[in-house]
Design a protein around this motif. Structure first.
Motif, PDB file in Angstrom:
ATOM      1  N   ARG A   1      28.302  37.877  38.621  1.00  0.00           N
ATOM      2  CA  ARG A   1      29.301  37.284  39.207  1.00  0.00           C
ATOM      3  C   ARG A   1      29.094  37.170  40.680  1.00  0.00           C
TER       4      ARG A   1
ATOM      5  N   SER B   1      36.750  35.387  35.262  1.00  0.00           N
ATOM      6  CA  SER B   1      36.864  34.392  36.384  1.00  0.00           C
ATOM      7  C   SER B   1      35.452  34.562  37.244  1.00  0.00           C
ATOM      8  N   ARG B   2      35.072  33.117  37.604  1.00  0.00           N
ATOM      9  CA  ARG B   2      33.946  33.290  38.536  1.00  0.00           C
ATOM     10  C   ARG B   2      32.472  33.976  38.137  1.00  0.00           C
TER      11      ARG B   2
END
Length: 309
Positions: free
Chosen positions: A99, A65-66
């Motif tokens: 990230r 994620s992200r």
């Protein structure tokens, strides 16, 4: 030995997430057969397929994620021109992933992890891949590229048709990242970028001309005859001195129709009093000393004089 069952149609048979396979009802043993390799935990790739950078990037940004692919990986997916050694590194199988600071650096086999204060506008989606924006990627490249190559990459983003970015967008990212490594190079290069450049080699030719202390030629400016008929749009030109400069890539040589058109175009320019200078990969590299002299001689023949220093 069990005979492998076909994968569900909703899975990309070239590569997929393990979690997606389980959600589609694929049994664990099916993913442990010899037909797959594991580039990183939670991912499977079909054996025997050619390496696919876009597929790998899509999988890595989907499994974590992200994050967004970045640096050389993002540059290749945006089709930005890179020096050969960086292009080879980008295609080596290593995926660069950035990230947000609070998410922590991505640690996976086959991944070069980075952390940065990415905003929502700094991440785009291209063919299902989350990647850093063209202007963010441009700044990331500044640490790893020489001036001429970075100018070529920046000019590419300002292409005449379907530009990927703007000088204003690049300046905004540069101002927002004052301490990132390579930012001095990015600042230095920004005023040298030009829109409407058709190829990286045209950018590099222009930079070689500037580095030689010669006046900057104009880019992609149309030339018309005395009756207003279109004649040509040289890669570079000195309109005041009626000198046109053309970079001839391999596609010109390989296409006899295009080659013939180029000859006719140059004949028309010369008939109008223009000097036409041509350059290829050879003249840009080992033959540059002669090419530089050729440009100087043409300029001087038309009355140009180097201003006193």
């Amino acid at each position: 030995m069990r005979k492998p069952t076909p994968l569900p149609t909703e899975l990309d048979h070239r590569g997929f997430l393990v979690d997606d396979a389980y959600a589609s009802g694929v049994p664990r043993w099916r993913l442990q057969t010899s037909g797959y390799v594991t580039p990183s935990r939670g991912l499977r790739l079909a054996k025997g397929n050619e390496p696919d950078l876009e597929l790998l990037a899509r999988l890595h940004t989907a499994v974590t994620s992200r994050c967004a692919v970045s640096h050389f990986t993002a540059a290749l997916l945006w089709s930005m021109p890179l020096p050969l050694h960086l292009e080879e590194e980008g295609l080596s199988g290593l995926i660069h992933v950035t990230r947000r600071h609070e998410a922590g650096r991505m640690k996976r086999r086959g991944v070069v992890g980075h952390r940065a204060p990415l905003l929502a506008r700094d991440v785009r989606t291209l063919n299902g891949v989350n990647l850093t924006s063209p202007e963010w990627t441009f700044v990331d490249l500044a640490l790893h590229m020489g001036r001429a190559s970075l100018v070529a990459a920046g000019d590419y983003l300002l292409a005449r048709e379907n530009p990927l970015s703007s000088v204003e967008a690049m300046r905004e990212v540069i101002e927002r990242r004052p301490k990132v490594k390579g930012i001095r190079m990015a600042r230095e290069v920004l005023p040298l970028l030009r829109s409407g450049v058709d190829s990286p080699q045209e950018s590099r030719l222009r930079m070689k001309i500037l580095d030689a202390g010669l006046p900057e030629p104009a880019i992609t400016k149309a030339i018309f005859d005395e009756y207003g008929r279109y004649i040509s749009t040289p890669d570079l030109q000195y309109e005041e001195y009626k000198i046109a400069l053309e970079y001839e890539g391999d596609h010109h040589r390989r296409d006899p129709v295009q080659w013939g058109k180029d000859i006719e175009r140059d004949d028309r320019l010369r008939a109008m009093g223009w000097i036409v200078l041509k350059f290829s990969k050879v003249q840009m590299n080992a033959g540059w000393t002669h090419s530089e002299r050729k440009i100087k001689d043409a300029l001087r023949s038309r009355g140009w004089r180097r201003p006193p220093s």
